[in-house]
Write an enzyme that holds these catalytic residues in place. Structure first.
Site, PDB file in Angstrom:
ATOM      1  N   HIS A 152       5.675  -8.764  -3.712  1.00  0.00           N
ATOM      2  CA  HIS A 152       4.347  -9.084  -3.178  1.00  0.00           C
ATOM      3  C   HIS A 152       4.005 -10.561  -3.355  1.00  0.00           C
ATOM      4  O   HIS A 152       3.333 -10.927  -4.318  1.00  0.00           O
ATOM      5  CB  HIS A 152       3.280  -8.254  -3.896  1.00  0.00           C
ATOM      6  CG  HIS A 152       3.381  -6.789  -3.638  1.00  0.00           C
ATOM      7  ND1 HIS A 152       2.880  -6.194  -2.499  1.00  0.00           N
ATOM      8  CD2 HIS A 152       3.927  -5.792  -4.380  1.00  0.00           C
ATOM      9  CE1 HIS A 152       3.112  -4.893  -2.550  1.00  0.00           C
ATOM     10  NE2 HIS A 152       3.754  -4.620  -3.673  1.00  0.00           N
ATOM     11  N   GLU A 206       1.801 -12.056  -1.920  1.00  0.00           N
ATOM     12  CA  GLU A 206       0.333 -12.147  -1.828  1.00  0.00           C
ATOM     13  C   GLU A 206      -0.344 -11.936  -3.182  1.00  0.00           C
ATOM     14  O   GLU A 206      -1.533 -12.196  -3.335  1.00  0.00           O
ATOM     15  CB  GLU A 206      -0.207 -11.145  -0.791  1.00  0.00           C
ATOM     16  CG  GLU A 206      -0.169  -9.672  -1.194  1.00  0.00           C
ATOM     17  CD  GLU A 206       1.187  -8.997  -0.995  1.00  0.00           C
ATOM     18  OE1 GLU A 206       2.198  -9.698  -0.811  1.00  0.00           O
ATOM     19  OE2 GLU A 206       1.229  -7.746  -1.054  1.00  0.00           O
ATOM     20  N   GLY A 244       0.850  -1.179   0.000  1.00  0.00           N
ATOM     21  CA  GLY A 244       0.000   0.000   0.000  1.00  0.00           C
ATOM     22  C   GLY A 244       0.882   1.224   0.000  1.00  0.00           C
ATOM     23  O   GLY A 244       2.023   1.157  -0.465  1.00  0.00           O
ATOM     24  N   GLU A 245       0.421   2.310   0.552  1.00  0.00           N
ATOM     25  CA  GLU A 245       1.255   3.513   0.638  1.00  0.00           C
ATOM     26  C   GLU A 245       1.772   3.679   2.057  1.00  0.00           C
ATOM     27  O   GLU A 245       0.997   3.911   2.985  1.00  0.00           O
ATOM     28  CB  GLU A 245       0.458   4.742   0.178  1.00  0.00           C
ATOM     29  CG  GLU A 245       0.451   4.916  -1.327  1.00  0.00           C
ATOM     30  CD  GLU A 245       1.852   4.799  -1.949  1.00  0.00           C
ATOM     31  OE1 GLU A 245       2.766   5.511  -1.480  1.00  0.00           O
ATOM     32  OE2 GLU A 245       2.036   3.993  -2.878  1.00  0.00           O
ATOM     33  N   SER A 246       3.092   3.576   2.212  1.00  0.00           N
ATOM     34  CA  SER A 246       3.666   3.589   3.566  1.00  0.00           C
ATOM     35  C   SER A 246       3.392   4.914   4.280  1.00  0.00           C
ATOM     36  O   SER A 246       3.200   4.939   5.495  1.00  0.00           O
ATOM     37  CB  SER A 246       5.163   3.309   3.508  1.00  0.00           C
ATOM     38  OG  SER A 246       5.828   4.297   2.747  1.00  0.00           O
ATOM     39  N   CYS A 299       6.591  -4.959   0.839  1.00  0.00           N
ATOM     40  CA  CYS A 299       6.705  -3.670   0.146  1.00  0.00           C
ATOM     41  C   CYS A 299       6.543  -2.498   1.126  1.00  0.00           C
ATOM     42  O   CYS A 299       7.466  -2.204   1.864  1.00  0.00           O
ATOM     43  CB  CYS A 299       5.705  -3.616  -1.016  1.00  0.00           C
ATOM     44  SG  CYS A 299       6.048  -2.291  -2.190  1.00  0.00           S
ATOM     45  N   ILE A 330       5.911  -3.824  -7.348  1.00  0.00           N
ATOM     46  CA  ILE A 330       5.061  -2.688  -7.705  1.00  0.00           C
ATOM     47  C   ILE A 330       5.637  -1.431  -7.051  1.00  0.00           C
ATOM     48  O   ILE A 330       5.612  -1.308  -5.832  1.00  0.00           O
ATOM     49  CB  ILE A 330       3.612  -2.886  -7.186  1.00  0.00           C
ATOM     50  CG1 ILE A 330       3.066  -4.259  -7.519  1.00  0.00           C
ATOM     51  CG2 ILE A 330       2.707  -1.734  -7.665  1.00  0.00           C
ATOM     52  CD1 ILE A 330       2.309  -4.381  -8.789  1.00  0.00           C
ATOM     53  N   ARG A 331       6.163  -0.505  -7.847  1.00  0.00           N
ATOM     54  CA  ARG A 331       6.788   0.696  -7.293  1.00  0.00           C
ATOM     55  C   ARG A 331       7.606   0.300  -6.046  1.00  0.00           C
ATOM     56  O   ARG A 331       7.497   0.908  -4.978  1.00  0.00           O
ATOM     57  CB  ARG A 331       5.727   1.747  -6.925  1.00  0.00           C
ATOM     58  CG  ARG A 331       5.156   2.490  -8.139  1.00  0.00           C
ATOM     59  CD  ARG A 331       3.999   3.415  -7.784  1.00  0.00           C
ATOM     60  NE  ARG A 331       4.238   4.237  -6.627  1.00  0.00           N
ATOM     61  CZ  ARG A 331       4.673   5.506  -6.658  1.00  0.00           C
ATOM     62  NH1 ARG A 331       4.881   6.116  -7.795  1.00  0.00           N
ATOM     63  NH2 ARG A 331       4.872   6.170  -5.542  1.00  0.00           N
ATOM     64  N   ARG A 335      12.769   4.033  -0.862  1.00  0.00           N
ATOM     65  CA  ARG A 335      11.406   3.958  -1.415  1.00  0.00           C
ATOM     66  C   ARG A 335      11.430   4.129  -2.930  1.00  0.00           C
ATOM     67  O   ARG A 335      12.252   4.868  -3.454  1.00  0.00           O
ATOM     68  CB  ARG A 335      10.514   5.034  -0.793  1.00  0.00           C
ATOM     69  CG  ARG A 335      10.197   4.759   0.667  1.00  0.00           C
ATOM     70  CD  ARG A 335       9.259   5.820   1.219  1.00  0.00           C
ATOM     71  NE  ARG A 335       8.003   5.845   0.485  1.00  0.00           N
ATOM     72  CZ  ARG A 335       7.224   6.920   0.394  1.00  0.00           C
ATOM     73  NH1 ARG A 335       7.563   8.046   0.988  1.00  0.00           N
ATOM     74  NH2 ARG A 335       6.113   6.860  -0.290  1.00  0.00           N
TER      75      ARG A 335
END
Lengths: 296, 190
Positions: free
Chosen positions: B170, B172, B47-49, B79, B134-135, B106
């Site tokens: 990821h 998952e 997600g977004e940390s 991530c 992913i990013r 990051r």
């Protein structure tokens, strides 16, 4: 679907997965983008004018200036999205060259093509598209959209259309799961969507990509409402930077989106926010001024 | 059987829940400190940390997770989760739980256009692992107590330090439950 084994498709949908449960905020400059990030936005959407201003000022609404988008990309560390006009694949090529993280092929901008949407499978950058019902959602996915959002009625500050569209999509998905194999071909014809996608949705009971809500969210309770109706994240356009205290409202909507089932927290988030954007009665908007009917 | 919590502030927490489901395990979604009670392992999802960090602090979850690790609870971050577990975060600098002795950058590969799926070896089995980036962040350096379990492109991508496990990719988002199973085995060994 073969798509599920395609690595490019997987990372496009993968980024949408990372945005789930979050709030994506419309911003028009780097300063607003910083306020959004500071408030906990999981992504920002760069555009020239927020929908409420486009509605008020009229004129042709286009992709934002590259300089503004670049400034926003440099100002924040979260993913940056930007909008292109429906069917304007050259604007999309420019945004891909600029390396934005997601493109919104959006009815909020003035359409460039009234017949064709962008062929999104032809791009490496992922796309999100608006939809008012399941057929429209599946047509966009067939073209390569890796994320769907309800259209709602952008710039209205009125949640009624977002609710209508979310209920339509969720209800139509539920209905598909009750149909027999032989009924799905006819259903595909009725929906105007590819049979393979209709069949996939019938078997899985959900869209093959994340389903977010947009178009009219103005309060923490609005966010909690659409999340409980089945949205997996929310886009907030004019609702934040057209309110009395954008930073506070942004933070409150983020909090309510995380805790959408916890009414005590949504209550806390709703207190002392100052005035929300004024909003419009959708029934008073003339047919020709509706944004949601752009695209098909 | 172990009870697993998944931090559900934002991000792909449902994908982790599905991963556990494949292994026959339920889970608890963790949004506030009381949700931690009774869990032995906690997953920090992608997600977004920055978003996770803000809400964690607002709800007191940040300190509660540190205490949980101090009591010997196991944590697994993917991530954004790996960023939150790190001792040191760059690109830009931000606060973190500091439970894992790594320095992490990051968006280390760049923006979304650099997101990709790789296949690479792991020390944990003969078959390679499928890694969805992913990013993704890049682990730039690791402390002495950190064991590298998989590398990709010259960077550690799956690491462990005692009760803390982290991946920059990821697991998952794949059909392979191997890394989640490894985390459950970590819990069972304690």
């Amino acid at each position: 679907m073969d798509l599920m084994n395609n690595n490019l498709w997987r990372v496009k949908v993968g980024l949408a997965e990372m945005l789930k449960g979050g709030v994506i905020m419309d911003v028009t400059n780097a300063e607003q983008a910083k306020i959004a990030e500071e408030a906990g936005a999981c992504s920002v959407m760069a555009l020239e004018r927020v929908p409420a201003d486009i509605r008020k000022e009229g004129g042709v609404a286009r992709m934002a200036a590259p300089r503004i988008i670049r400034e926003i990309m440099e100002a924040v560390s979260i993913p940056v999205m930007a909008k292109v006009r429906i069917g304007h694949f050259a604007e999309a090529q420019v945004l891909e060259a600029l390396e934005v993280d997601y493109i919104d092929e959006s009815e909020v901008l003035t359409p460039a093509d009234e017949e064709h949407h962008v062929w999104k499978h032809g791009f490496k950058v992922p796309f999100v598209c608006g939809a008012r019902n399941l057929g429209e959602a599946l047509r966009r996915i067939a073209e390569g959209a890796a994320m769907i959002r309800t259209k709602g009625e952008a710039g209205s500050g009125n949640i009624v259309e977002a609710v209508r569209h979310m209920r339509a999509i969720v209800g139509q998905i539920r209905r598909l799961t009750t149909l027999g194999e032989e009924e799905l071909v006819h259903e595909a014809k009725e929906l105007g969507a590819p049979f393979e996608l209709v069949s996939w949705v019938a078997r899985n009971g959900k869209l093959p990509v994340p389903n977010f809500s947009a178009g009219g969210i103005a309060t923490p309770a609005d966010a909690a409402l659409v999340m409980q109706l089945g949205a997996e994240a929310v886009f907030v356009g004019s609702g934040i930077f057209k309110s009395a205290d954008p930073a506070k409202r942004a933070r409150a909507i983020v909090r309510a989106t995380t805790h959408y089932k916890d009414a005590k927290i949504v209550l806390e988030a709703s207190e002392e926010l100052g005035e929300a954007m004024r909003g419009l009665d959708v029934r008073q908007i003339e047919e020709k001024d509706l944004l949601q009917t752009r695209g098909w | 059987m172990a009870r697993i919590g998944i931090v559900a502030i934002q991000g792909d927490y449902q994908a982790h829940a599905k991963g556990l489901e494949r292994l026959g395990l339920g889970c608890t979604f963790v949004r506030r400190p009381p949700d931690i009670d009774g869990t032995q392992g906690i997953i920090l999802p992608g997600g977004e940390s920055t978003t996770h960090l803000k809400i964690m602090k607002e709800e007191g979850l940040f300190d509660a997770l540190k205490e949980f690790a101090g009591r010997g609870g196991a944590l697994f971050g993917t991530c954004a989760g790996a960023i939150l577990l790190a001792r040191d975060v760059r690109g830009p600098r931000q606060e973190s739980l500091g439970l894992l002795d790594i320095s992490i950058l990051r968006n280390g590969y760049g923006r979304q256009l650099a997101s990709d799926v790789h296949t690479g070896p792991t020390k944990l089995r003969n078959e390679p692992l499928e890694m969805v980036f992913i990013r993704a962040p890049i682990i730039e350096s690791i402390g002495e107590k950190v064991e590298v379990l998989a590398e990709d492109g010259g960077h550690p991508v799956l690491v462990r330090q005692a009760n803390i496990l982290a991946s920059t990719f990821h697991p998952e988002l794949t059909a392979d439950p191997f890394v989640h199973q490894y985390f459950l085995n970590m819990l069972a060994q304690r």
